[in-house]
Design a protein around this motif. Sequence first.
Motif, short mmCIF file in Angstrom:
data_model
loop_
_atom_site.label_atom_id
_atom_site.label_comp_id
_atom_site.label_asym_id
_atom_site.label_seq_id
_atom_site.Cartn_x
_atom_site.Cartn_y
_atom_site.Cartn_z
N PRO A 19 -25.79 -18.56 -9.21
CA PRO A 19 -25.09 -18.13 -10.43
C PRO A 19 -24.45 -16.75 -10.29
O PRO A 19 -23.33 -16.53 -10.77
N ARG A 20 -25.12 -15.83 -9.64
CA ARG A 20 -24.55 -14.48 -9.47
C ARG A 20 -23.31 -14.52 -8.60
O ARG A 20 -22.30 -13.89 -8.91
N LEU A 21 -23.39 -15.27 -7.51
CA LEU A 21 -22.21 -15.41 -6.64
C LEU A 21 -21.07 -16.09 -7.38
O LEU A 21 -19.91 -15.69 -7.24
N ALA A 22 -21.37 -17.10 -8.18
CA ALA A 22 -20.33 -17.83 -8.91
C ALA A 22 -19.64 -16.94 -9.93
O ALA A 22 -18.41 -16.97 -10.07
N VAL A 23 -20.41 -16.12 -10.65
CA VAL A 23 -19.82 -15.22 -11.64
C VAL A 23 -18.96 -14.16 -10.95
O VAL A 23 -17.83 -13.89 -11.38
N LEU A 24 -19.47 -13.56 -9.88
CA LEU A 24 -18.68 -12.56 -9.16
C LEU A 24 -17.38 -13.15 -8.62
O LEU A 24 -16.32 -12.53 -8.71
N ALA A 25 -17.45 -14.36 -8.09
CA ALA A 25 -16.24 -15.01 -7.56
C ALA A 25 -15.25 -15.29 -8.69
O ALA A 25 -14.05 -15.08 -8.53
N ALA A 26 -15.74 -15.76 -9.82
CA ALA A 26 -14.86 -16.05 -10.96
C ALA A 26 -14.15 -14.78 -11.42
O ALA A 26 -12.94 -14.79 -11.68
N LEU A 27 -14.89 -13.68 -11.50
CA LEU A 27 -14.28 -12.42 -11.95
C LEU A 27 -13.36 -11.81 -10.90
O LEU A 27 -12.43 -11.09 -11.24
N HIS A 28 -13.60 -12.12 -9.64
CA HIS A 28 -12.71 -11.65 -8.58
C HIS A 28 -11.32 -12.27 -8.76
O HIS A 28 -10.30 -11.60 -8.63
N ASP A 29 -11.31 -13.55 -9.07
CA ASP A 29 -10.05 -14.28 -9.20
C ASP A 29 -9.41 -14.18 -10.58
O ASP A 29 -8.22 -14.44 -10.74
N ALA A 53 -27.59 -18.81 -18.28
CA ALA A 53 -27.60 -18.17 -16.95
C ALA A 53 -26.38 -17.28 -16.78
O ALA A 53 -26.49 -16.16 -16.25
N VAL A 54 -25.22 -17.74 -17.23
CA VAL A 54 -24.00 -16.93 -17.11
C VAL A 54 -24.13 -15.67 -17.97
O VAL A 54 -23.81 -14.56 -17.52
N TYR A 55 -24.63 -15.81 -19.20
CA TYR A 55 -24.85 -14.63 -20.06
C TYR A 55 -25.79 -13.64 -19.37
O TYR A 55 -25.53 -12.44 -19.34
N ASP A 56 -26.88 -14.16 -18.82
CA ASP A 56 -27.86 -13.29 -18.16
C ASP A 56 -27.26 -12.61 -16.94
O ASP A 56 -27.48 -11.42 -16.71
N VAL A 57 -26.50 -13.35 -16.15
CA VAL A 57 -25.88 -12.79 -14.95
C VAL A 57 -24.88 -11.70 -15.33
O VAL A 57 -24.85 -10.63 -14.70
N LEU A 58 -24.07 -11.93 -16.35
CA LEU A 58 -23.11 -10.91 -16.78
C LEU A 58 -23.83 -9.62 -17.17
O LEU A 58 -23.40 -8.52 -16.83
N ARG A 59 -24.95 -9.76 -17.89
CA ARG A 59 -25.72 -8.58 -18.30
C ARG A 59 -26.28 -7.85 -17.09
O ARG A 59 -26.14 -6.63 -16.96
N VAL A 60 -26.89 -8.60 -16.16
CA VAL A 60 -27.49 -7.99 -14.97
C VAL A 60 -26.42 -7.31 -14.11
O VAL A 60 -26.62 -6.18 -13.64
N LEU A 61 -25.30 -7.98 -13.91
CA LEU A 61 -24.23 -7.41 -13.07
C LEU A 61 -23.62 -6.17 -13.72
O LEU A 61 -23.26 -5.21 -13.03
N THR A 62 -23.50 -6.18 -15.04
CA THR A 62 -22.98 -5.03 -15.76
C THR A 62 -23.97 -3.86 -15.65
O THR A 62 -23.58 -2.73 -15.35
N ASP A 63 -25.26 -4.15 -15.88
CA ASP A 63 -26.28 -3.11 -15.78
C ASP A 63 -26.34 -2.51 -14.38
O ASP A 63 -26.61 -1.32 -14.21
N ALA A 64 -26.08 -3.34 -13.36
CA ALA A 64 -26.13 -2.89 -11.97
C ALA A 64 -24.85 -2.16 -11.54
O ALA A 64 -24.79 -1.60 -10.45
N GLY A 65 -23.82 -2.18 -12.40
CA GLY A 65 -22.57 -1.51 -12.08
C GLY A 65 -21.64 -2.30 -11.19
O GLY A 65 -20.66 -1.77 -10.68
#
Length: 151
Positions: A19-29, A53-65
């Motif tokens: 899920p983390r890889l998928a969200v990062l890839a989606a935001l890259h494109d 899972a997507v909501y959680d991943v967005l929060r974690v990725l945002t918190d991690a910078g």
Amino acid sequence: MTSDLEAQLRAASLRVTRPRLAVLAALHDHPHVDTDTVIDLVHANHPTVSHQAVYDVLRVLTDAGLVRRIQPAGATARYERRVGDNHHHLVCRSCGAIVDVDCAVGSAPCLTASHDHGFVVDEAEVVYWGTCPGCATENAPSSSTNPEGNT
């Protein structure tokens, strides 16, 4: 690109997950998209990843910078991968399109407050509002009619 995304997650001390890889890839494109769009983009390639899972991943990725959350006035929150440079945004009042604009002047925080009230300012957020070229063209008066209405 996957190895770069994996390295970014590891550098932020985060586990590498699908899920983390998928969200990062989606935001890259697709920069500047809302949560529902991220969910749709992730589901296109990974239909078993849940909304939560997507909501959680967005929060974690945002918190991690690794991801930046922006929310122009009156708009839903949007997410982008461009982080750490304190850039600004242009928002179309008509269609809601958002584009990046480099810092107005110099390095972060790009602008100096007229009075900092004792704060240590490390970031400035500027949102420019206007009409994008597509909407400006679409809303422009037709040049085939004169002011009297005769053609």
